[in-house]
Design a protein around this motif. Structure first.
Motif, short mmCIF file in Angstrom:
data_model
loop_
_atom_site.label_atom_id
_atom_site.label_comp_id
_atom_site.label_asym_id
_atom_site.label_seq_id
_atom_site.Cartn_x
_atom_site.Cartn_y
_atom_site.Cartn_z
N SER A 126 0.82 -1.22 0.00
CA SER A 126 0.00 0.00 0.00
C SER A 126 0.85 1.26 0.00
O SER A 126 0.33 2.37 -0.18
N TYR A 127 2.14 1.12 0.19
CA TYR A 127 3.01 2.28 0.31
C TYR A 127 3.62 2.68 -1.03
O TYR A 127 4.13 1.84 -1.77
N THR A 128 3.60 3.96 -1.29
CA THR A 128 4.49 4.50 -2.30
C THR A 128 5.88 4.52 -1.66
O THR A 128 6.05 4.96 -0.53
N MET A 129 6.86 4.03 -2.40
CA MET A 129 8.23 3.98 -1.89
C MET A 129 9.11 4.92 -2.70
O MET A 129 8.89 5.12 -3.91
N ALA A 130 10.10 5.46 -2.05
CA ALA A 130 11.00 6.39 -2.74
C ALA A 130 12.40 6.31 -2.17
O ALA A 130 12.60 5.85 -1.04
N TRP A 131 13.32 6.75 -2.96
CA TRP A 131 14.70 6.95 -2.53
C TRP A 131 15.03 8.44 -2.64
O TRP A 131 14.72 9.07 -3.65
N PHE A 132 15.66 8.94 -1.60
CA PHE A 132 16.20 10.29 -1.59
C PHE A 132 17.69 10.18 -1.30
O PHE A 132 18.17 9.17 -0.81
N ARG A 133 18.41 11.24 -1.57
CA ARG A 133 19.81 11.27 -1.19
C ARG A 133 20.17 12.65 -0.65
O ARG A 133 19.51 13.64 -0.96
N GLN A 134 21.20 12.66 0.18
CA GLN A 134 21.63 13.92 0.78
C GLN A 134 23.15 13.98 0.77
O GLN A 134 23.81 13.33 1.60
N PRO A 135 23.71 14.76 -0.13
CA PRO A 135 25.16 14.97 -0.10
C PRO A 135 25.54 15.75 1.14
O PRO A 135 24.71 16.50 1.69
N SER A 136 26.75 15.63 1.58
CA SER A 136 27.21 16.32 2.78
C SER A 136 27.02 17.82 2.65
O SER A 136 27.45 18.43 1.66
N GLY A 137 26.34 18.42 3.61
CA GLY A 137 26.13 19.86 3.63
C GLY A 137 25.08 20.38 2.68
O GLY A 137 24.94 21.60 2.51
N MET A 138 24.32 19.48 2.06
CA MET A 138 23.33 19.91 1.07
C MET A 138 21.94 19.41 1.46
O MET A 138 21.78 18.63 2.40
N GLU A 139 20.95 19.88 0.72
CA GLU A 139 19.56 19.48 0.97
C GLU A 139 19.32 18.06 0.49
O GLU A 139 19.98 17.55 -0.42
N ARG A 140 18.33 17.43 1.12
CA ARG A 140 17.92 16.10 0.68
C ARG A 140 17.18 16.23 -0.65
O ARG A 140 16.33 17.11 -0.81
N GLU A 141 17.49 15.34 -1.61
CA GLU A 141 16.85 15.41 -2.91
C GLU A 141 16.29 14.06 -3.31
O GLU A 141 16.82 13.01 -2.99
N PHE A 142 15.21 14.11 -4.05
CA PHE A 142 14.51 12.93 -4.54
C PHE A 142 15.27 12.33 -5.72
O PHE A 142 15.71 13.06 -6.61
N VAL A 143 15.41 11.00 -5.72
CA VAL A 143 16.07 10.35 -6.85
C VAL A 143 15.21 9.28 -7.54
O VAL A 143 15.50 8.91 -8.68
N ALA A 144 14.19 8.75 -6.86
CA ALA A 144 13.35 7.74 -7.52
C ALA A 144 12.13 7.45 -6.66
O ALA A 144 12.22 7.49 -5.43
N GLY A 145 11.02 7.17 -7.32
CA GLY A 145 9.80 6.80 -6.61
C GLY A 145 9.06 5.72 -7.36
O GLY A 145 9.17 5.61 -8.59
N ILE A 146 8.30 4.91 -6.63
CA ILE A 146 7.56 3.81 -7.25
C ILE A 146 6.24 3.65 -6.52
O ILE A 146 6.18 3.71 -5.29
N SER A 147 5.19 3.44 -7.27
CA SER A 147 3.87 3.27 -6.69
C SER A 147 3.75 1.92 -5.99
O SER A 147 4.61 1.04 -6.17
N GLY A 148 2.67 1.75 -5.23
CA GLY A 148 2.49 0.51 -4.49
C GLY A 148 2.46 -0.73 -5.36
O GLY A 148 2.99 -1.78 -5.01
N SER A 149 1.86 -0.61 -6.52
CA SER A 149 1.78 -1.74 -7.45
C SER A 149 3.07 -1.94 -8.24
O SER A 149 3.29 -3.00 -8.82
N GLY A 150 3.89 -0.91 -8.28
CA GLY A 150 5.11 -0.96 -9.08
C GLY A 150 4.90 -0.50 -10.51
O GLY A 150 5.86 -0.45 -11.29
N ASN A 151 3.67 -0.14 -10.86
CA ASN A 151 3.38 0.22 -12.25
C ASN A 151 3.86 1.62 -12.62
O ASN A 151 4.06 1.91 -13.80
N THR A 152 4.00 2.49 -11.65
CA THR A 152 4.43 3.86 -11.92
C THR A 152 5.77 4.11 -11.24
O THR A 152 5.94 3.85 -10.06
N ARG A 153 6.70 4.61 -12.03
CA ARG A 153 8.03 4.96 -11.52
C ARG A 153 8.35 6.37 -11.99
O ARG A 153 7.96 6.78 -13.09
#
Length: 126
Positions: free
Chosen positions: A31-58
């Motif tokens: 049921s969860y949308t899942m995502a990956w974020f990354r945060q370089p040292s000293g910088m803001e957290r940024e989105f790098v990938a997301g996937i819907s609960g079914s996996g059909n949308t990325r």
């Protein structure tokens, strides 16, 4: 209680590939949308990938599209992030996040996600 645990981060060289894993316990994973974020040292957290609960949308931002690939295994409550053609600017702590039903319009917004892992460090040397 929902818990997320990332693994797979390490030091690699430019051009290498790496697969990160996020294991989720508690809740209803599919049921969860899942995502990956990354945060370089000293910088803001940024989105790098997301996937819907079914996996059909990325969804990927332009900075990683074509190099990163997100996938999920709803049978084992795991989400993966495949990182290819790594560059030094990909160096960061990578975080896994889980949220409720999230639209493509808001998938990149950290505030949409309720649960977060502790992160795994990826370092890319030139």
């Amino acid at each position: 209680q929902v818990q997320l645990a990332e693994s797979g981060g390490r030091m690699v060289q430019t051009g290498d590939s790496l697969r990160l894993t996020c294991a989720v316990t508690g809740g209803t994973f599919s049921s969860y949308t899942m995502a990956w974020f990354r945060q370089p040292s000293g910088m803001e957290r940024e989105f790098v990938a997301g996937i819907s609960g079914s996996g059909n949308t990325r969804y990927y931002p332009g900075s990683v599209r074509g190099r990163f690939d997100i996938s999920r295994d709803n049978g084992n409550d795991i989400v993966y992030l495949q990182l290819n053609s790594l560059k030094p600017e990909d160096t960061a702590v990578y975080y896994c996040a889980a949220g409720g039903s999230i639209t493509k319009l808001t998938m990149a917004m950290p505030q949409e996600y309720v649960y977060w892992g502790q992160g795994t460090q990826v370092a890319v040397s030139s």
